[in-house]
Design a protein around this motif. Sequence first.
Motif, PDB file in Angstrom:
ATOM      1  N   SER A 152       0.800  -1.217   0.000  1.00  0.00           N
ATOM      2  CA  SER A 152       0.000   0.000   0.000  1.00  0.00           C
ATOM      3  C   SER A 152       0.840   1.279   0.000  1.00  0.00           C
ATOM      4  O   SER A 152       0.291   2.378  -0.044  1.00  0.00           O
ATOM      5  N   GLN A 154       2.583   2.726  -2.181  1.00  0.00           N
ATOM      6  CA  GLN A 154       2.474   3.556  -3.378  1.00  0.00           C
ATOM      7  C   GLN A 154       1.033   4.011  -3.647  1.00  0.00           C
ATOM      8  O   GLN A 154       0.771   4.609  -4.691  1.00  0.00           O
ATOM      9  N   ASN A 155       0.149   3.737  -2.716  1.00  0.00           N
ATOM     10  CA  ASN A 155      -1.247   4.170  -2.862  1.00  0.00           C
ATOM     11  C   ASN A 155      -1.291   5.689  -2.975  1.00  0.00           C
ATOM     12  O   ASN A 155      -0.731   6.405  -2.144  1.00  0.00           O
ATOM     13  N   SER A 156      -1.946   6.200  -4.005  1.00  0.00           N
ATOM     14  CA  SER A 156      -1.939   7.643  -4.273  1.00  0.00           C
ATOM     15  C   SER A 156      -2.595   8.452  -3.151  1.00  0.00           C
ATOM     16  O   SER A 156      -2.144   9.554  -2.830  1.00  0.00           O
ATOM     17  N   ALA A 157      -3.645   7.912  -2.544  1.00  0.00           N
ATOM     18  CA  ALA A 157      -4.327   8.624  -1.465  1.00  0.00           C
ATOM     19  C   ALA A 157      -3.432   8.734  -0.238  1.00  0.00           C
ATOM     20  O   ALA A 157      -3.370   9.782   0.422  1.00  0.00           O
ATOM     21  N   GLN A 159      -0.094   8.553  -0.242  1.00  0.00           N
ATOM     22  CA  GLN A 159       1.003   9.450  -0.595  1.00  0.00           C
ATOM     23  C   GLN A 159       0.558  10.904  -0.539  1.00  0.00           C
ATOM     24  O   GLN A 159       1.294  11.781  -0.070  1.00  0.00           O
ATOM     25  N   GLY A 160      -0.647  11.181  -0.999  1.00  0.00           N
ATOM     26  CA  GLY A 160      -1.172  12.540  -0.955  1.00  0.00           C
ATOM     27  C   GLY A 160      -1.342  13.038   0.469  1.00  0.00           C
ATOM     28  O   GLY A 160      -1.040  14.197   0.784  1.00  0.00           O
ATOM     29  N   GLU A 163       2.104  13.871   1.991  1.00  0.00           N
ATOM     30  CA  GLU A 163       2.607  15.151   1.496  1.00  0.00           C
ATOM     31  C   GLU A 163       1.871  16.321   2.139  1.00  0.00           C
ATOM     32  O   GLU A 163       2.475  17.341   2.486  1.00  0.00           O
TER      33      GLU A 163
END
Length: 210
Positions: A152, A154-157, A159-160, A163
């Motif tokens: 998980s 690299q899950n975009s949510a 990672q967002g 950040e």
Amino acid sequence: MARYIGPVCRQCRREGMKLFLKGARCFSEKCAIEKRNFPPGQHGKDRKPKIVGYGLQLREKQKAKRFYGVGEIQFRNLFEKAVRQKGVTGENLLSMLERRLDNIVHKIGFGTSRAMARQFVRHGHIAVNGHKVDIPSYILRPNDVVEVREKSKQNSAIQGAIEATAHLPAPNWIEVDRENLKARVLSQPKREDLVQIKLEEQLIVELYSK
């Protein structure tokens, strides 16, 4: 179990303070409290009731429930556990709420809000001590390690969220390794470390002790 699915900003307005239920939005000018700091409803702006006694106790309980996203039955069960523990009941209650898995995932910046953190936990993205845990109410103990599961990371949510929360400090009772998406609970939180909002837990104890 009953679950509130309405506009969460109404809950902040009802309590007359920010409960930080919508992540970054709560820190912007779009926050409902910044624009309409009065109770929701047709007559909310004109209604200024004087709250005393039971009303004060009820409002503190509702505030805590909404802040942590806990239902009435869960909250009552946690209170009964707090009563059976050694120490001050109110502080025991807050300590358990703070050590819930969904709250800690939010606190360490792996979710911009508790609702998002809860969803990550339920979807199986989080592991505790190397084992997948998909129960948001799971209470962590000192030396427990929380991490985003390998598949998980690299899950975009996720990672967002990482950040978006990079500038926020972690609680001093949790050691965070943001590079490896991992954190360790160092100790149980002390009273001065508890709760992001003003909360008088003794009123909650008095309410449930009647």
